[in-house]
Motif scaffolding. Structure first.
Motif, PDB file in Angstrom:
ATOM      1  N   ALA A 359     -46.598 -18.258  27.432  1.00 58.84           N
ATOM      2  CA  ALA A 359     -45.910 -17.445  26.426  1.00 58.84           C
ATOM      3  C   ALA A 359     -46.310 -15.980  26.548  1.00 58.84           C
ATOM      4  N   MET A 360     -47.575 -15.727  26.809  1.00 60.39           N
ATOM      5  CA  MET A 360     -48.056 -14.350  26.949  1.00 60.39           C
ATOM      6  C   MET A 360     -47.448 -13.655  28.160  1.00 60.39           C
ATOM      7  N   THR A 361     -47.118 -14.424  29.202  1.00 62.08           N
ATOM      8  CA  THR A 361     -46.546 -13.799  30.398  1.00 62.08           C
ATOM      9  C   THR A 361     -45.160 -13.231  30.146  1.00 62.08           C
ATOM     10  N   CYS A 362     -44.518 -13.625  29.050  1.00 63.78           N
ATOM     11  CA  CYS A 362     -43.211 -13.044  28.728  1.00 63.78           C
ATOM     12  C   CYS A 362     -43.327 -11.564  28.400  1.00 63.78           C
ATOM     13  N   VAL A 363     -44.526 -11.112  28.016  1.00 66.37           N
ATOM     14  CA  VAL A 363     -44.682  -9.727  27.559  1.00 66.37           C
ATOM     15  C   VAL A 363     -45.773  -8.968  28.307  1.00 66.37           C
ATOM     16  N   CYS A 364     -46.496  -9.617  29.227  1.00 66.87           N
ATOM     17  CA  CYS A 364     -47.531  -8.899  29.983  1.00 66.87           C
ATOM     18  C   CYS A 364     -46.936  -8.382  31.280  1.00 66.87           C
ATOM     19  N   SER A 365     -47.775  -7.822  32.149  1.00 65.16           N
ATOM     20  CA  SER A 365     -47.221  -7.169  33.335  1.00 65.16           C
ATOM     21  C   SER A 365     -46.956  -8.134  34.486  1.00 65.16           C
ATOM     22  N   ALA A 391     -38.541 -18.762  35.982  1.00 62.39           N
ATOM     23  CA  ALA A 391     -37.421 -18.674  35.041  1.00 62.39           C
ATOM     24  C   ALA A 391     -37.649 -17.565  34.025  1.00 62.39           C
ATOM     25  N   ILE A 392     -38.878 -17.412  33.557  1.00 67.18           N
ATOM     26  CA  ILE A 392     -39.195 -16.313  32.634  1.00 67.18           C
ATOM     27  C   ILE A 392     -38.898 -14.973  33.289  1.00 67.18           C
ATOM     28  N   GLY A 393     -39.314 -14.818  34.544  1.00 60.17           N
ATOM     29  CA  GLY A 393     -39.065 -13.569  35.245  1.00 60.17           C
ATOM     30  C   GLY A 393     -37.598 -13.336  35.508  1.00 60.17           C
ATOM     31  N   MET A 394     -36.897 -14.384  35.929  1.00 63.62           N
ATOM     32  CA  MET A 394     -35.476 -14.260  36.276  1.00 63.62           C
ATOM     33  C   MET A 394     -34.637 -13.882  35.050  1.00 63.62           C
ATOM     34  N   ILE A 395     -34.835 -14.574  33.955  1.00 57.71           N
ATOM     35  CA  ILE A 395     -34.015 -14.342  32.763  1.00 57.71           C
ATOM     36  C   ILE A 395     -34.340 -13.005  32.116  1.00 57.71           C
ATOM     37  N   ASN A 396     -35.615 -12.616  32.138  1.00 54.81           N
ATOM     38  CA  ASN A 396     -36.038 -11.393  31.454  1.00 54.81           C
ATOM     39  C   ASN A 396     -36.098 -10.177  32.369  1.00 54.81           C
TER      40      ASN A 396
END
Length: 454
Positions: A359-365, A391-396
């Motif tokens: 979850a934290m990786t959605c907002v960290c570097s 998927a987090i990286g691709m979508i965001n």
């Protein structure tokens, strides 16, 4: 602009007590001139090119450190993704190239060299497959070489076949270095949306849009930010906290900008980017987790952690872009478990789980970094973690990465001890319900709709 005695004292305190440092000066080197069908000839050219280009890197960095009084922790090299050099190579095992890179790194005295890499987000060539298969033996045979593979992007989607292959390669890299704390997996990162100018390992490589030689500088300073927040009253609102972080990031970035300009000028190469990333170390007080706790979260991993990290990351970037017109790379806050004393403590005490880190990786570097998992973790489970993070990286539309270390022969509660900046990692529990069907479907996950932006 006149410098006041108070500003001098502040800078001395940042360096002496708050762990301000230049985390890395990384020289990017274009190796495309080294192409050869004979792998031994190619490896020899790689060694000659690297040693010639980086001959003065370490002496120059040492001189800058003495003159300006700011420690430069690592001197590194990044090179053209090696798979791009090997389309005409007849050999199947590309390990000799990694050995030549390692030998060159030792000759010029750098700490790490990155670029034993492939970019396979949309498909893999024969050379890409050769490189991926060579990673475990290459990392086992070398000390300073780092590898990376980009398996997804917002524009291309996710290459699920490559992600599954890399899940197995992560396991093999750990197995082939099981006698050395499984460090092979610690030098391997799997990316989505990898950037071409990242100075930080293990994911650094010299991208195709870069000049022949470029200096990229990575600045750190979590201890400085933490010290500033420690002096603020608990009654300060979150706007005031964000402003304090932004102002501190500005000061840290200015120091890095000066060093980057001087390094490029003295080496006679192009100045690249300045990566302002709060990169922690195992030293007490030099911790991103402790910044989160200074913001007011009871313990890193507890409720509020993701929100605090989001604010921290944003404030760091806002302060950085005010101080330099060349901020790039990853720039933000890193959350590696083994390299952060506060993260280690939170993981050991059960406050921090892999799911919370995700979850934290959605907002960290970046992403899931330097995380030890039980040695019997299956390839399918590792694949699922890779796929989730991609998927987090691709979508965001952000860079995400995974650096998992299967601790061969170890279970939850044991540790892997790497020493130095890499610290030690408690083996963390992993959700074992990945199943087998998803991992074996293969194919290509289509890019999201926002990939059509142009």
């Amino acid at each position: 602009m006149q410098i006041t005695p108070a500003e001098v004292a502040e800078t001395l305190a940042m360096v002496g007590r708050q762990h301000l440092d230049i985390r890395t000066i990384t020289l990017g080197i274009n190796l495309r001139s080294c192409v050869d069908s004979d792998i031994e000839a190619l490896a020899s050219k790689v060694y000659e090119r690297m040693t010639r280009a980086a001959e003065h890197l370490v002496p120059t960095a040492d001189q800058l450190e003495r003159e300006f009084g700011i420690p430069i922790i690592n001197k590194r090299i990044s090179v053209t993704p090696v798979a791009e050099l090997c389309a005409g190579v007849h050999a199947q095992d590309l390990t000799p190239i990694a050995v030549a890179m390692d030998k060159a790194a030792k000759t010029v005295g750098v700490d790490f060299v990155g670029g034993f890499s492939a970019l396979v987000q949309k498909g893999a060539s024969e050379a890409d497959y050769k490189l991926m298969e060579s990673i475990p033996s290459a990392l086992a045979a070398t000390e300073r070489v780092c590898a990376s593979v980009n398996v997804g992007s917002t524009r291309a989607g996710i290459n699920m076949d490559a992600a599954y292959k890399m899940a197995g390669i992560i396991r093999r890299a750990a197995e082939e270095t099981a006698d050395r704390q499984c460090i092979g997996a610690g030098k391997l990162v799997v990316f989505c949306n990898a950037v071409e100018d990242n100075p930080f390992m293990a994911g650094a490589f010299h991208g195709s849009g870069e000049a022949d030689q470029v200096v990229n500088v990575g600045v750190s300073g979590p201890g400085v930010v933490r010290a500033v927040l420690a002096d603020m009253p608990q009654s300060a609102d979150i706007t005031a906290v964000a402003e304090a972080i932004k102002a501190t990031a500005f000061k840290i970035t200015r120091a890095g900008e000066l060093m980057a300009r001087e390094a490029a000028k003295r080496l006679g190469v192009q100045k690249g980017i300045l990566d302002l990333s709060l990169a922690p170390t195992p030293a007490e007080g030099d911790s991103v987790a402790e910044i989160i706790e200074a913001i007011g979260v009871g313990q890193c991993g507890g409720p509020g952690t993701t929100a605090a990290l989001a604010m921290l990351n944003d404030a760091v970037k806002k302060g950085g872009v005010m101080a330099s017109s060349s901020v790039g790379g990853l720039s933000g806050a890193f959350i590696p478990v083994s390299e952060d004393a506060g993260m280690i403590r939170a993981a050991e005490e059960g406050a921090l789980s892999i799911e919370k880190l995700e979850a934290m990786t959605c907002v960290c570097s970046v992403g899931l970094d330097m995380i030890a998992v039980p040695g019997d973790t299956t390839q399918e489970t590792i694949f699922g973690i890779l796929a989730d993070e991609c998927a987090i990286g691709m979508i965001n539309n952000k860079t995400t990465a995974v650096r998992l270390i299967p601790a061969i022969g170890k279970k939850v509660g044991d540790t892997l001890d790497f020493g130095g900046l890499l610290g030690y990692a408690p083996v963390m529990p992993v959700n074992q319900y990945a199943g087998t069907v998803f991992a074996h479907r293969g194919g290509h996950m289509p890019a999201p709709l926002n990939s059509l932006k142009n």
